[in-house]
Design a protein around this motif. Sequence first.
Motif, PDB file in Angstrom:
ATOM      1  N   LEU A   1      -5.150   6.030  -1.166  1.00 19.82           N
ATOM      2  CA  LEU A   1      -4.318   4.846  -0.937  1.00 19.82           C
ATOM      3  C   LEU A   1      -4.375   3.958  -2.175  1.00 19.82           C
ATOM      4  CD1 LEU A   1      -5.438   3.900   2.688  1.00 19.82           C
ATOM      5  CD2 LEU A   1      -3.526   5.318   1.999  1.00 19.82           C
TER       6      LEU A   1
ATOM      7  N   TRP B   1       0.849  -1.193   0.000  1.00 19.28           N
ATOM      8  CA  TRP B   1       0.000   0.000   0.000  1.00 19.28           C
ATOM      9  C   TRP B   1       0.883   1.242   0.000  1.00 19.28           C
ATOM     10  CZ3 TRP B   1      -5.150   0.300  -0.652  1.00 19.28           C
ATOM     11  CH2 TRP B   1      -5.885  -0.869  -0.490  1.00 19.28           C
TER      12      TRP B   1
ATOM     13  N   ASN C   1      -3.010   0.152  -3.627  1.00 18.70           N
ATOM     14  CA  ASN C   1      -2.388  -1.155  -3.407  1.00 18.70           C
ATOM     15  C   ASN C   1      -1.813  -1.584  -4.749  1.00 18.70           C
ATOM     16  OD1 ASN C   1      -1.577  -3.652  -2.564  1.00 18.70           O
ATOM     17  ND2 ASN C   1      -3.618  -4.394  -2.069  1.00 18.70           N
TER      18      ASN C   1
ATOM     19  N   VAL D   1      -2.107   0.386   7.478  1.00 20.78           N
ATOM     20  CA  VAL D   1      -3.190   0.111   6.529  1.00 20.78           C
ATOM     21  C   VAL D   1      -4.459  -0.249   7.276  1.00 20.78           C
ATOM     22  CG1 VAL D   1      -3.969  -1.447   4.709  1.00 20.78           C
ATOM     23  CG2 VAL D   1      -1.624  -0.587   4.690  1.00 20.78           C
TER      24      VAL D   1
END
Length: 173
Positions: free
Chosen positions: A65, A4, A67, A102
Amino acid sequence: MFRWYVVNTYSGHEKKVKQNLEHRVVSLGQQRAVRQVVVPTETVSEMKDNQKVMTEKRTMPGYVLVNMDLNEDSWTLVKGTPGVTGFVGASNEPVPLTQAEVDRLLKKEVATAPRTRAQFSIGESVKVIHGPLSDFSGEISEINEDANRLKVLVSIFGRETPVEVGFDQVKKI
């Protein structure tokens, strides 16, 4: 390896950046490099016209965010997305988040009750509508958002008396 990363965006454009980034991932064939794009939000209940209204509120304005498996192509993909100003990290070098960070940002560890945001301000006149002091009017002297309580100065027998009431026990005059 998928990690992340935090991407800095123009404040207020987080949802648009998320849409643009997801569109670019598909159009440039980078589905293997970018798994998920998230705008961190929380559900907040607000009192409007004596009704509880649930709204989504951004917990990190100006950030998204992502990933992703960081490589040259995925870095260029994210960096070239309209509205993205860069990655969060030293010298604009992406630094991955730890799993604890996270979990905290995406609120995975514990489901908490929605937070209530006060629609009141100090010095405002309100009328008590529930409880033993219903129909009394007064002025707000303190607001405790954590406990969803107000301290209202009510005139009882000609004296200002502080009374603690819940957000849902009063209405604005």
